[in-house]
Design an enzyme around this catalytic site. Sequence first.
Site, PDB file in Angstrom:
ATOM      1  N   TRP A 154       0.801  -1.222   0.000  1.00  0.00           N
ATOM      2  CA  TRP A 154       0.000   0.000   0.000  1.00  0.00           C
ATOM      3  C   TRP A 154       0.836   1.274   0.000  1.00  0.00           C
ATOM      4  O   TRP A 154       0.305   2.360  -0.146  1.00  0.00           O
ATOM      5  CB  TRP A 154      -0.914   0.016   1.234  1.00  0.00           C
ATOM      6  CG  TRP A 154      -0.227  -0.474   2.481  1.00  0.00           C
ATOM      7  CD1 TRP A 154      -0.251  -1.757   2.952  1.00  0.00           C
ATOM      8  CD2 TRP A 154       0.614   0.267   3.372  1.00  0.00           C
ATOM      9  NE1 TRP A 154       0.516  -1.858   4.086  1.00  0.00           N
ATOM     10  CE2 TRP A 154       1.060  -0.629   4.367  1.00  0.00           C
ATOM     11  CE3 TRP A 154       1.039   1.602   3.434  1.00  0.00           C
ATOM     12  CZ2 TRP A 154       1.904  -0.245   5.408  1.00  0.00           C
ATOM     13  CZ3 TRP A 154       1.883   1.981   4.459  1.00  0.00           C
ATOM     14  CH2 TRP A 154       2.307   1.075   5.431  1.00  0.00           C
ATOM     15  N   ASN A 155       2.149   1.156   0.209  1.00  0.00           N
ATOM     16  CA  ASN A 155       2.868   2.413   0.491  1.00  0.00           C
ATOM     17  C   ASN A 155       3.127   3.282  -0.743  1.00  0.00           C
ATOM     18  O   ASN A 155       3.126   4.505  -0.629  1.00  0.00           O
ATOM     19  CB  ASN A 155       4.139   2.156   1.299  1.00  0.00           C
ATOM     20  CG  ASN A 155       5.070   1.189   0.638  1.00  0.00           C
ATOM     21  OD1 ASN A 155       4.642   0.345  -0.134  1.00  0.00           O
ATOM     22  ND2 ASN A 155       6.344   1.300   0.910  1.00  0.00           N
ATOM     23  N   LYS A 178      -2.909  -8.106  -7.979  1.00  0.00           N
ATOM     24  CA  LYS A 178      -3.680  -8.101  -6.732  1.00  0.00           C
ATOM     25  C   LYS A 178      -3.070  -6.970  -5.900  1.00  0.00           C
ATOM     26  O   LYS A 178      -2.047  -7.134  -5.261  1.00  0.00           O
ATOM     27  CB  LYS A 178      -3.534  -9.445  -6.013  1.00  0.00           C
ATOM     28  CG  LYS A 178      -4.702  -9.809  -5.112  1.00  0.00           C
ATOM     29  CD  LYS A 178      -4.978  -8.829  -3.988  1.00  0.00           C
ATOM     30  CE  LYS A 178      -4.029  -8.989  -2.819  1.00  0.00           C
ATOM     31  NZ  LYS A 178      -4.205  -7.922  -1.798  1.00  0.00           N
ATOM     32  N   GLY A 231       6.395  -6.611  -0.771  1.00  0.00           N
ATOM     33  CA  GLY A 231       5.691  -6.612   0.504  1.00  0.00           C
ATOM     34  C   GLY A 231       6.623  -7.061   1.615  1.00  0.00           C
ATOM     35  O   GLY A 231       7.851  -6.948   1.499  1.00  0.00           O
ATOM     36  N   GLU A 253      10.537  -8.331  -3.669  1.00  0.00           N
ATOM     37  CA  GLU A 253      11.104  -7.099  -3.103  1.00  0.00           C
ATOM     38  C   GLU A 253      10.533  -6.983  -1.705  1.00  0.00           C
ATOM     39  O   GLU A 253       9.338  -6.725  -1.531  1.00  0.00           O
ATOM     40  CB  GLU A 253      10.688  -5.886  -3.948  1.00  0.00           C
ATOM     41  CG  GLU A 253      11.249  -5.890  -5.353  1.00  0.00           C
ATOM     42  CD  GLU A 253      12.726  -5.555  -5.372  1.00  0.00           C
ATOM     43  OE1 GLU A 253      13.154  -4.691  -4.592  1.00  0.00           O
ATOM     44  OE2 GLU A 253      13.455  -6.177  -6.154  1.00  0.00           O
ATOM     45  N   LEU A 254      11.387  -7.101  -0.683  1.00  0.00           N
ATOM     46  CA  LEU A 254      10.859  -7.302   0.672  1.00  0.00           C
ATOM     47  C   LEU A 254      11.276  -6.186   1.633  1.00  0.00           C
ATOM     48  O   LEU A 254      11.527  -5.060   1.221  1.00  0.00           O
ATOM     49  CB  LEU A 254      11.269  -8.693   1.151  1.00  0.00           C
ATOM     50  CG  LEU A 254      10.941  -9.821   0.151  1.00  0.00           C
ATOM     51  CD1 LEU A 254      11.482 -11.155   0.611  1.00  0.00           C
ATOM     52  CD2 LEU A 254       9.449  -9.909  -0.118  1.00  0.00           C
ATOM     53  N   CYS A 287      10.172   0.925   2.231  1.00  0.00           N
ATOM     54  CA  CYS A 287      11.020  -0.240   2.469  1.00  0.00           C
ATOM     55  C   CYS A 287      12.472   0.176   2.686  1.00  0.00           C
ATOM     56  O   CYS A 287      13.215  -0.468   3.396  1.00  0.00           O
ATOM     57  CB  CYS A 287      10.907  -1.189   1.287  1.00  0.00           C
ATOM     58  SG  CYS A 287      11.218  -0.375  -0.275  1.00  0.00           S
ATOM     59  N   GLU A 386      11.928  -4.507  11.333  1.00  0.00           N
ATOM     60  CA  GLU A 386      11.370  -3.408  10.538  1.00  0.00           C
ATOM     61  C   GLU A 386      10.114  -2.863  11.224  1.00  0.00           C
ATOM     62  O   GLU A 386       9.174  -3.602  11.491  1.00  0.00           O
ATOM     63  CB  GLU A 386      11.003  -3.928   9.146  1.00  0.00           C
ATOM     64  CG  GLU A 386      10.514  -2.831   8.226  1.00  0.00           C
ATOM     65  CD  GLU A 386      10.118  -3.354   6.847  1.00  0.00           C
ATOM     66  OE1 GLU A 386       9.393  -4.357   6.779  1.00  0.00           O
ATOM     67  OE2 GLU A 386      10.538  -2.746   5.844  1.00  0.00           O
TER      68      GLU A 386
END
Length: 495
Positions: A154-155, A178, A231, A253-254, A287, A386
Amino acid sequence: MSDLTTLQHFIGGTWVEPASGEYFESTNPATLEVLYRAARGNAADIEKAVAAARKVFEDPRWRDLSQTRRGHLLRRLGDLIAENAEDLARMETQDNGKLLREMRGQLAALPEYYYYYAGLADKIHGDFIPTSDRQVLNYTAREPLGVVGAITPWNSPLTLTSSKLAPALCAGNTVVIKPSEYTSATVLKLAELALEAGFPSGAVNVVTGFGAEAGQALVDHRDLAKISFTGSTATGARIAAATASRFIGSTLELGGKSPNIVFEDANLPNAAMGVVAGIFAAAGQTCIAGSRVFAHRSVYDELLERVSERARTIRIGDPMDEKTELGPLAFEGQRDKVAGYVDLGRGEGARVLTGGRATDGGLGGWFYEPTVLVDVDNSMRVVREEIFGPVLAVMPFDTEEEVVRLANDTEYGLAAGVWTTNLARAHRMAARLDAGTVWVNTYRAMSPMSPRQGFKTSGVGVEHGTETILEYTRLKSVWINTSEEPVADPFTMRS
Ligand code: NAD
């Protein structure tokens, strides 16, 4: 859009009601006003979307479309995003609470993602391989994968979706997206713009809904050729396991816990601004947030003074207001998570130098003060995990050797910042930091032209740049016998 208050899935180029008949609400985190209802997707909706994407993928009108023409479509989509930039920026700000001026900046840059991959579309090709047998022609071809699933947070909804959508389409795939359940609206609009740009109905599909329902069903779909996910590391690990067991690819991508390192020879006013930008921009919900600062002991006090002074004066308020500097956290659970971490830090012995309280921002929303924690070290959870909020941990160090060890002592490896005026040191640090992106005397610079990759638990695979095309194609090796000679009996020994 089909309806301002009720949003349906976008499948096969049209608005589709959810199979369950159920909807969920999205709330403006600054004002708590309900913005719209979105379709609650499930496996039946995913089934329809993947089927629509598969149909287009197999259709010669898409499969055989010239690569140059694919480039034209991407360019047109970039133009349409530019034409709709203000509306899209406002929609994103209302949905996730990020500052309107930041979203305007992101939207101004977004067409470049499509222009970059538009330029690349007709430069994807295989190679001729001069093997030792000159009678046999060997060449390679780069083929699209098929239906790509894109799952996004969502960011920065449109930017992070575009990092996947633009290269996936560029390489000739079709896509099912999605989006995050907290930010469905702009991604639906993006799919509508793709249709308007000339992409065939079904090339870009969006199923809205929750991770455990629509997201999981997408990951589990048997016809999916790849998942591209941005996410949390926890969700990424689940997706990695699911895709590995089916032998399909994933780009992940975490999360991150990135160090921002200030040396004694740094330009301190610049470094202080870089530290503030690294953690308090976007209320720390990025992130790449520079959430761990290591300051050389000789400049530690002065840097802390500068950073906490600026943190105290950051203007909290309505993200739609151009003068606001810090908006809300995106949803109540996120605000509670941030508050919980600061309390945990206090319990671990951290001292709150500034901030440390939830506030309603004068609007009734889910805000949290810019917070600076000191008396912390690498053993504490507030330094290791995090937080994804405006919470900074600041620690002193004495030597370059020591700070390399401290900075790399993390499970994450997404990004790192270095502040120094010593050129040799800048290069040494860039080489020794265990992070996919290293910034020197700047922070948060980004471009679709520049590849980025998370090291360690921050990710797998590359996004952006030409390199990401490799992740959206498969390589085929073709051997053709050009000789007129009879094919030898395989059981006759060659002399
Ligand atoms: P999240 O993992 O909770 O959700 C991300 C997406 O995955 C959402 O669309 C969600 O619905 C979906 N999802 C959740 N569970 C799922 C499942 N079991 N199967 C399939 N899909 C599922 O993350 P978030 O809270 O939305 O986003 C914040 C995280 O994203 C942070 O950790 C942040 O660091 C990371 N992030 C990384 C980058 C990067 O480029 N490395 C960029 C932005 C955000």
